[in-house]
Design a protein around this motif. Sequence first.
Motif, PDB file in Angstrom:
ATOM      1  N   TYR A   2     -20.613   7.426 -10.683  1.00  0.00           N
ATOM      2  CA  TYR A   2     -21.034   6.097  -9.746  1.00  0.00           C
ATOM      3  C   TYR A   2     -22.035   6.418  -8.823  1.00  0.00           C
ATOM      4  O   TYR A   2     -22.579   5.487  -7.852  1.00  0.00           O
ATOM      5  CB  TYR A   2     -19.588   6.092  -8.827  1.00  0.00           C
ATOM      6  CG  TYR A   2     -18.382   5.699  -9.642  1.00  0.00           C
ATOM      7  CD1 TYR A   2     -18.311   4.204 -10.233  1.00  0.00           C
ATOM      8  CD2 TYR A   2     -17.692   6.394 -10.469  1.00  0.00           C
ATOM      9  CE1 TYR A   2     -17.279   4.116 -10.971  1.00  0.00           C
ATOM     10  CE2 TYR A   2     -16.650   6.220 -11.190  1.00  0.00           C
ATOM     11  CZ  TYR A   2     -16.444   5.037 -11.548  1.00  0.00           C
ATOM     12  OH  TYR A   2     -15.417   4.529 -12.326  1.00  0.00           O
ATOM     13  N   HIS A   3     -22.817   7.360  -9.149  1.00  0.00           N
ATOM     14  CA  HIS A   3     -23.974   7.836  -8.381  1.00  0.00           C
ATOM     15  C   HIS A   3     -25.145   6.980  -8.623  1.00  0.00           C
ATOM     16  O   HIS A   3     -25.232   6.719 -10.050  1.00  0.00           O
ATOM     17  CB  HIS A   3     -24.315   9.166  -8.566  1.00  0.00           C
ATOM     18  CG  HIS A   3     -25.301   9.931  -7.654  1.00  0.00           C
ATOM     19  ND1 HIS A   3     -26.424   9.294  -7.414  1.00  0.00           N
ATOM     20  CD2 HIS A   3     -25.230  10.946  -6.859  1.00  0.00           C
ATOM     21  CE1 HIS A   3     -27.245  10.147  -6.634  1.00  0.00           C
ATOM     22  NE2 HIS A   3     -26.382  11.157  -6.081  1.00  0.00           N
ATOM     23  N   SER A   4     -26.039   6.464  -7.703  1.00  0.00           N
ATOM     24  CA  SER A   4     -26.919   5.258  -8.058  1.00  0.00           C
ATOM     25  C   SER A   4     -27.846   6.137  -8.827  1.00  0.00           C
ATOM     26  O   SER A   4     -28.623   5.264  -9.661  1.00  0.00           O
ATOM     27  CB  SER A   4     -27.552   4.574  -6.756  1.00  0.00           C
ATOM     28  OG  SER A   4     -27.810   5.694  -5.740  1.00  0.00           O
ATOM     29  N   ALA A   5     -28.287   7.285  -8.790  1.00  0.00           N
ATOM     30  CA  ALA A   5     -29.241   7.821  -9.482  1.00  0.00           C
ATOM     31  C   ALA A   5     -28.915   7.923 -11.027  1.00  0.00           C
ATOM     32  O   ALA A   5     -29.647   7.662 -12.048  1.00  0.00           O
ATOM     33  CB  ALA A   5     -29.599   9.316  -9.167  1.00  0.00           C
TER      34      ALA A   5
ATOM     35  N   ASP B 214     -29.942  16.407  -7.330  1.00  0.00           N
ATOM     36  CA  ASP B 214     -29.046  15.812  -6.148  1.00  0.00           C
ATOM     37  C   ASP B 214     -29.331  16.600  -4.910  1.00  0.00           C
ATOM     38  O   ASP B 214     -28.694  16.042  -3.999  1.00  0.00           O
ATOM     39  CB  ASP B 214     -27.881  15.864  -6.618  1.00  0.00           C
ATOM     40  CG  ASP B 214     -26.940  14.700  -6.073  1.00  0.00           C
ATOM     41  OD1 ASP B 214     -27.577  13.746  -5.429  1.00  0.00           O
ATOM     42  OD2 ASP B 214     -25.649  14.534  -6.326  1.00  0.00           O
ATOM     43  N   MET B 215     -30.045  17.771  -4.920  1.00  0.00           N
ATOM     44  CA  MET B 215     -30.277  18.293  -3.540  1.00  0.00           C
ATOM     45  C   MET B 215     -31.519  17.734  -2.603  1.00  0.00           C
ATOM     46  O   MET B 215     -31.668  18.113  -1.641  1.00  0.00           O
ATOM     47  CB  MET B 215     -30.551  19.996  -3.843  1.00  0.00           C
ATOM     48  CG  MET B 215     -29.298  20.618  -4.255  1.00  0.00           C
ATOM     49  SD  MET B 215     -27.749  20.113  -3.576  1.00  0.00           S
ATOM     50  CE  MET B 215     -28.310  20.850  -1.799  1.00  0.00           C
TER      51      MET B 215
ATOM     52  N   LYS C  41     -34.956  11.366  -5.613  1.00  0.00           N
ATOM     53  CA  LYS C  41     -34.144  12.348  -6.529  1.00  0.00           C
ATOM     54  C   LYS C  41     -34.412  12.274  -8.130  1.00  0.00           C
ATOM     55  O   LYS C  41     -34.091  13.430  -8.899  1.00  0.00           O
ATOM     56  CB  LYS C  41     -32.623  12.020  -6.701  1.00  0.00           C
ATOM     57  CG  LYS C  41     -31.874  12.404  -5.181  1.00  0.00           C
ATOM     58  CD  LYS C  41     -30.736  11.853  -4.839  1.00  0.00           C
ATOM     59  CE  LYS C  41     -30.155  12.060  -3.335  1.00  0.00           C
ATOM     60  NZ  LYS C  41     -29.487  13.053  -3.234  1.00  0.00           N
ATOM     61  N   VAL C  42     -34.862  11.043  -8.471  1.00  0.00           N
ATOM     62  CA  VAL C  42     -35.208  11.060  -9.968  1.00  0.00           C
ATOM     63  C   VAL C  42     -36.571  11.100 -10.348  1.00  0.00           C
ATOM     64  O   VAL C  42     -37.325  10.527  -9.445  1.00  0.00           O
ATOM     65  CB  VAL C  42     -34.495   9.748 -10.430  1.00  0.00           C
ATOM     66  CG1 VAL C  42     -34.966   9.392 -11.986  1.00  0.00           C
ATOM     67  CG2 VAL C  42     -32.976   9.926 -10.419  1.00  0.00           C
TER      68      VAL C  42
ATOM     69  N   ALA D 169     -29.968   4.570  -1.805  1.00  0.00           N
ATOM     70  CA  ALA D 169     -28.954   5.672  -1.482  1.00  0.00           C
ATOM     71  C   ALA D 169     -27.719   5.360  -0.745  1.00  0.00           C
ATOM     72  O   ALA D 169     -27.687   5.253   0.364  1.00  0.00           O
ATOM     73  CB  ALA D 169     -29.732   6.830  -0.614  1.00  0.00           C
ATOM     74  N   THR D 170     -26.906   5.069  -1.595  1.00  0.00           N
ATOM     75  CA  THR D 170     -25.603   4.606  -1.224  1.00  0.00           C
ATOM     76  C   THR D 170     -24.445   5.888  -1.602  1.00  0.00           C
ATOM     77  O   THR D 170     -24.906   6.477  -2.707  1.00  0.00           O
ATOM     78  CB  THR D 170     -24.912   3.398  -2.180  1.00  0.00           C
ATOM     79  OG1 THR D 170     -25.984   2.390  -2.124  1.00  0.00           O
ATOM     80  CG2 THR D 170     -23.567   2.530  -1.483  1.00  0.00           C
TER      81      THR D 170
END
Length: 353
Positions: free
Chosen positions: A139-142, A256-257, A262-263, A298-299
């Motif tokens: 479910y991570h938007s990235a 993710d850090m 992030k991508v 970023a949700t």
Amino acid sequence: MQAVKGEGNNMGEKVLNVAVVGAGYWGKNLVRNFATADRCRLKYVCDLDEKLLAVHKRNFPAVEVSKDVDEVLRDEQIDAVVIAVEVPSHFEIARKSLQAGKHTFVEKPLTLKSSESRQLVKDADERGLKLMVGHLLEYHSAVTYIKGLIDAGGLGRPYYMYTQRVNLGIVRKDENAWWSLAPHDISVICYLFDSRPVSVAARGQSFLQEDVEDVVFATVKFDDGKMAHIHCSWLDPHKIRKMTVVGSEKMVTFDDMQASEKVRIWDKGAAIKKDTEAGYPEIISLRFGDIVIPKIAATEPLALECKHFINGVLDGEPIRSDGGDGLKVVQVLEAGQRSLDNNGEPIELEYYK
Ligand SMILES: NC(=O)c1ccc[n+]([C@@H]2O[C@H](COP(=O)([O-])OP(=O)(O)OC[C@H]3O[C@@H](n4cnc5c(N)ncnc54)[C@H](O)[C@@H]3O)[C@@H](O)[C@H]2O)c1
């Protein structure tokens, strides 16, 4: 599918009445999200620990608290139960919840045995209930962005990927680093690749406690030739949450850090060129192109995961990390454990036998 029993909210929308069972380290995040989500009413928080219950009651005075899961399950108003107890208790409580006719969300991994996961899938199917597993990264938007990129052919043909999930702590006693950390990686690898895992070879070592591996290196092979490598550890100086996917045309990384950006999509690749007319031998040409950093909202992934469950139940939408997804991850975990116990021997997944 079973209809929800909850009353509508003041906008006339159906509302899901939820109970969270297990409100400790992770469960408190679920409590916060279900207490504040749209189209949802958190009716109960259930935990054996009275001190925890007092904290939740203080934070959310409208919520009822209970130490008795059976009392919660007897409440006919409850439509859905969210389970975040210790993993060995997942099966028993999830089974009771489904048998009581409740849509059920279980934290990862679904169960400790694939036979138990299979039973839960059957119980849910027979009763027309939703069963969801907390495979948070799906479910991570990235990850959603990368999934769209891969499905649209943006990487060409995906070849392989590797993940790193290492840190110092949390050291668990009743599960090793493989069972504690790898469910996230396995679920996201299967989601991105959309291929069937066929074998797992895993090596690890127990340093702190007997027979509880602190570090694991595992290789998963897929039926269409793809490959994935997972490195997980709770005994490491770095905090790394990273994955890299290599395709025939491009490559993508997800770190993710990083607070943002992030991508990264790397226009890098290698191709074999044949110039048969000129009679030259094959050459491998390497391409070093641009790096693109897409803008991704970023949700909080957990908020998206909880919303997905609420919508799935209320609107009858399919659940992404459903019971079948949970079963697949447990099968990979089981095969990996057998490999760990057999010095890294590759283990075929049971469903191929
Ligand atoms: N998605 C994620 O990123 C993530 C992260 C951490 C943990 N988890 C998962 O969350 C679950 C819980 O892990 P945790 O670290 O929060 O553990 P924890 O020990 O902090 O919390 C578990 C809680 O369950 C309660 N409990 C146990 N049996 C109960 C019962 N019969 N009835 C009511 N309450 C009961 C305990 O009192 C405790 O408060 C595990 O499945 C774990 O894998 C998920």
